[in-house]
Design a protein around this motif. Structure first.
Motif, PDB file in Angstrom:
ATOM      1  N   THR A  41     -28.699   8.380 -74.669  1.00 38.24           N
ATOM      2  CA  THR A  41     -28.339   8.195 -73.267  1.00 38.24           C
ATOM      3  C   THR A  41     -26.968   8.809 -73.008  1.00 38.24           C
ATOM      4  O   THR A  41     -26.141   8.905 -73.914  1.00 38.24           O
ATOM      5  N   ALA A  42     -26.761   9.215 -71.776  1.00 38.53           N
ATOM      6  CA  ALA A  42     -25.450   9.712 -71.361  1.00 38.53           C
ATOM      7  C   ALA A  42     -25.218   9.323 -69.912  1.00 38.53           C
ATOM      8  O   ALA A  42     -26.099   9.516 -69.064  1.00 38.53           O
ATOM      9  N   ASP A  43     -24.078   8.743 -69.639  1.00 38.49           N
ATOM     10  CA  ASP A  43     -23.619   8.444 -68.281  1.00 38.49           C
ATOM     11  C   ASP A  43     -22.462   9.381 -68.004  1.00 38.49           C
ATOM     12  O   ASP A  43     -21.425   9.300 -68.677  1.00 38.49           O
ATOM     13  N   LEU A  44     -22.646  10.286 -67.049  1.00 37.32           N
ATOM     14  CA  LEU A  44     -21.657  11.315 -66.752  1.00 37.32           C
ATOM     15  C   LEU A  44     -20.927  10.991 -65.459  1.00 37.32           C
ATOM     16  O   LEU A  44     -21.554  10.667 -64.449  1.00 37.32           O
ATOM     17  N   ARG A  45     -19.610  11.103 -65.490  1.00 36.71           N
ATOM     18  CA  ARG A  45     -18.760  10.906 -64.301  1.00 36.71           C
ATOM     19  C   ARG A  45     -17.881  12.136 -64.137  1.00 36.71           C
ATOM     20  O   ARG A  45     -17.609  12.849 -65.084  1.00 36.71           O
ATOM     21  N   GLY A  46     -17.410  12.356 -62.929  1.00 37.60           N
ATOM     22  CA  GLY A  46     -16.507  13.469 -62.680  1.00 37.60           C
ATOM     23  C   GLY A  46     -17.219  14.806 -62.578  1.00 37.60           C
ATOM     24  O   GLY A  46     -16.610  15.845 -62.766  1.00 37.60           O
ATOM     25  N   GLU A  71     -23.041  12.026 -54.335  1.00 37.98           N
ATOM     26  CA  GLU A  71     -22.004  11.312 -53.597  1.00 37.98           C
ATOM     27  C   GLU A  71     -21.014  10.619 -54.524  1.00 37.98           C
ATOM     28  O   GLU A  71     -19.893  10.300 -54.121  1.00 37.98           O
ATOM     29  N   LEU A  72     -21.411  10.392 -55.767  1.00 33.96           N
ATOM     30  CA  LEU A  72     -20.546   9.755 -56.762  1.00 33.96           C
ATOM     31  C   LEU A  72     -20.061  10.732 -57.829  1.00 33.96           C
ATOM     32  O   LEU A  72     -19.259  10.362 -58.691  1.00 33.96           O
ATOM     33  N   GLY A  73     -20.576  11.955 -57.813  1.00 36.22           N
ATOM     34  CA  GLY A  73     -20.262  12.904 -58.876  1.00 36.22           C
ATOM     35  C   GLY A  73     -20.731  12.377 -60.227  1.00 36.22           C
ATOM     36  O   GLY A  73     -20.025  12.493 -61.222  1.00 36.22           O
ATOM     37  N   ALA A  74     -21.954  11.802 -60.237  1.00 36.02           N
ATOM     38  CA  ALA A  74     -22.444  11.127 -61.433  1.00 36.02           C
ATOM     39  C   ALA A  74     -23.874  11.551 -61.774  1.00 36.02           C
ATOM     40  O   ALA A  74     -24.650  11.932 -60.896  1.00 36.02           O
ATOM     41  N   VAL A  75     -24.169  11.460 -63.058  1.00 42.71           N
ATOM     42  CA  VAL A  75     -25.502  11.790 -63.584  1.00 42.71           C
ATOM     43  C   VAL A  75     -25.790  10.843 -64.739  1.00 42.71           C
ATOM     44  O   VAL A  75     -24.887  10.526 -65.523  1.00 42.71           O
ATOM     45  N   THR A  76     -27.044  10.393 -64.846  1.00 43.97           N
ATOM     46  CA  THR A  76     -27.467   9.695 -66.051  1.00 43.97           C
ATOM     47  C   THR A  76     -28.592  10.501 -66.701  1.00 43.97           C
ATOM     48  O   THR A  76     -29.429  11.092 -66.018  1.00 43.97           O
ATOM     49  N   LEU A  77     -28.567  10.526 -68.033  1.00 41.65           N
ATOM     50  CA  LEU A  77     -29.546  11.278 -68.815  1.00 41.65           C
ATOM     51  C   LEU A  77     -30.137  10.381 -69.889  1.00 41.65           C
ATOM     52  O   LEU A  77     -29.422   9.561 -70.484  1.00 41.65           O
ATOM     53  N   ASP A  78     -31.422  10.542 -70.127  1.00 37.87           N
ATOM     54  CA  ASP A  78     -32.112   9.872 -71.221  1.00 37.87           C
ATOM     55  C   ASP A  78     -32.963  10.901 -71.948  1.00 37.87           C
ATOM     56  O   ASP A  78     -33.725  11.625 -71.302  1.00 37.87           O
ATOM     57  N   VAL A  79     -32.844  10.952 -73.253  1.00 37.42           N
ATOM     58  CA  VAL A  79     -33.700  11.795 -74.079  1.00 37.42           C
ATOM     59  C   VAL A  79     -34.270  10.885 -75.158  1.00 37.42           C
ATOM     60  O   VAL A  79     -33.516  10.273 -75.931  1.00 37.42           O
ATOM     61  N   VAL A  89     -18.714  17.959 -67.282  1.00 34.15           N
ATOM     62  CA  VAL A  89     -18.221  16.632 -66.916  1.00 34.15           C
ATOM     63  C   VAL A  89     -16.774  16.373 -67.338  1.00 34.15           C
ATOM     64  O   VAL A  89     -16.276  16.956 -68.293  1.00 34.15           O
ATOM     65  N   ALA A  90     -16.148  15.468 -66.595  1.00 31.67           N
ATOM     66  CA  ALA A  90     -14.827  14.983 -66.950  1.00 31.67           C
ATOM     67  C   ALA A  90     -14.936  13.806 -67.920  1.00 31.67           C
ATOM     68  O   ALA A  90     -14.051  13.586 -68.739  1.00 31.67           O
ATOM     69  N   GLU A  91     -16.030  13.056 -67.812  1.00 34.91           N
ATOM     70  CA  GLU A  91     -16.201  11.864 -68.648  1.00 34.91           C
ATOM     71  C   GLU A  91     -17.675  11.691 -68.981  1.00 34.91           C
ATOM     72  O   GLU A  91     -18.527  11.768 -68.098  1.00 34.91           O
ATOM     73  N   ALA A  92     -17.964  11.456 -70.262  1.00 33.61           N
ATOM     74  CA  ALA A  92     -19.332  11.194 -70.700  1.00 33.61           C
ATOM     75  C   ALA A  92     -19.328   9.992 -71.631  1.00 33.61           C
ATOM     76  O   ALA A  92     -18.605   9.968 -72.623  1.00 33.61           O
ATOM     77  N   VAL A  93     -20.110   8.993 -71.291  1.00 36.72           N
ATOM     78  CA  VAL A  93     -20.302   7.839 -72.154  1.00 36.72           C
ATOM     79  C   VAL A  93     -21.686   7.994 -72.786  1.00 36.72           C
ATOM     80  O   VAL A  93     -22.693   7.987 -72.076  1.00 36.72           O
ATOM     81  N   MET A  94     -21.688   8.189 -74.095  1.00 42.73           N
ATOM     82  CA  MET A  94     -22.917   8.505 -74.811  1.00 42.73           C
ATOM     83  C   MET A  94     -23.411   7.270 -75.570  1.00 42.73           C
ATOM     84  O   MET A  94     -22.615   6.468 -76.050  1.00 42.73           O
ATOM     85  N   GLY A  95     -24.740   7.155 -75.669  1.00 47.31           N
ATOM     86  CA  GLY A  95     -25.352   6.074 -76.427  1.00 47.31           C
ATOM     87  C   GLY A  95     -26.461   6.605 -77.313  1.00 47.31           C
ATOM     88  O   GLY A  95     -27.051   7.662 -77.025  1.00 47.31           O
ATOM     89  N   GLU A  96     -26.733   5.883 -78.389  1.00 49.05           N
ATOM     90  CA  GLU A  96     -27.777   6.293 -79.312  1.00 49.05           C
ATOM     91  C   GLU A  96     -28.451   5.033 -79.860  1.00 49.05           C
ATOM     92  O   GLU A  96     -27.775   4.136 -80.378  1.00 49.05           O
ATOM     93  N   ILE A  97     -29.762   4.980 -79.725  1.00 50.47           N
ATOM     94  CA  ILE A  97     -30.544   3.827 -80.185  1.00 50.47           C
ATOM     95  C   ILE A  97     -31.641   4.344 -81.102  1.00 50.47           C
ATOM     96  O   ILE A  97     -32.377   5.267 -80.737  1.00 50.47           O
ATOM     97  N   ILE A  98     -31.744   3.757 -82.281  1.00 54.15           N
ATOM     98  CA  ILE A  98     -32.868   4.045 -83.164  1.00 54.15           C
ATOM     99  C   ILE A  98     -33.988   3.106 -82.735  1.00 54.15           C
ATOM    100  O   ILE A  98     -33.811   1.886 -82.752  1.00 54.15           O
ATOM    101  N   ARG A  99     -35.113   3.670 -82.344  1.00 51.72           N
ATOM    102  CA  ARG A  99     -36.234   2.877 -81.830  1.00 51.72           C
ATOM    103  C   ARG A  99     -37.274   2.658 -82.922  1.00 51.72           C
ATOM    104  O   ARG A  99     -37.468   3.497 -83.790  1.00 51.72           O
ATOM    105  N   GLY A 100     -37.956   1.527 -82.844  1.00 47.20           N
ATOM    106  CA  GLY A 100     -39.106   1.278 -83.686  1.00 47.20           C
ATOM    107  C   GLY A 100     -38.810   0.850 -85.101  1.00 47.20           C
ATOM    108  O   GLY A 100     -39.709   0.847 -85.945  1.00 47.20           O
ATOM    109  N   GLN A 101     -37.583   0.455 -85.376  1.00 44.67           N
ATOM    110  CA  GLN A 101     -37.284  -0.029 -86.726  1.00 44.67           C
ATOM    111  C   GLN A 101     -37.871  -1.423 -86.897  1.00 44.67           C
ATOM    112  O   GLN A 101     -37.755  -2.274 -86.016  1.00 44.67           O
TER     113      GLN A 101
END
Length: 124
Positions: A7-12, A76-84, A110-122
């Motif tokens: 996941t990524a939450d992008l600001r700026g 309007e917020l200069g924001a994007v969310t991404l999921d892969v 982007v000016a700011e990216a908050v990244m996440g990583e989840i291992i699924r199915g363990q």
């Protein structure tokens, strides 16, 4: 069913960037980076909210043979969310998923990216 969910939450993000409001431009980017990452797109749907003259965002999904890519823009917020999300059944697609996410983040400048990583199915 083991997989990797990024996941990524992008600001700026520059609100004037066409990727935030132009569904065709966003689709083209997503299609190109899916191919460049080595993943396989099988279907897609991109929807722009509001009238053409409004500062409205887009929700887009690319179904992958390996799972999916989802993107949501808020100009309007200069924001994007991404999921892969990729399944690793039959082979490890983690490096391809990380490459896809890195290319998408870079495209938004982007000016700011908050990244996440989840291992699924363990299990256990």
């Amino acid at each position: 069913m083991q997989g990797l969910h990024l996941t990524a939450d992008l600001r700026g993000v520059d609100p004037a960037l066409p990727l935030l409001r132009d569904a065709e431009a966003l689709f083209s980017l997503c299609r190109d980076v899916v191919v460049a990452s080595g993943l396989s797109g099988v279907a897609e749907l991109f929807h722009r909210f509001g009238a053409a003259d409004e500062q409205c965002g887009i929700t887009g999904v690319v179904l992958l043979a390996e799972s999916h890519l989802a993107v949501h823009t808020w100009p309007e917020l200069g924001a994007v969310t991404l999921d892969v999300y990729v399944c690793n059944y039959g082979g490890d697609n983690s490096a391809k998923a990380r490459r896809l996410m890195a290319q998408l983040v870079a495209a938004f400048g982007v000016a700011e990216a908050v990244m996440g990583e989840i291992i699924r199915g363990q299990v256990g």
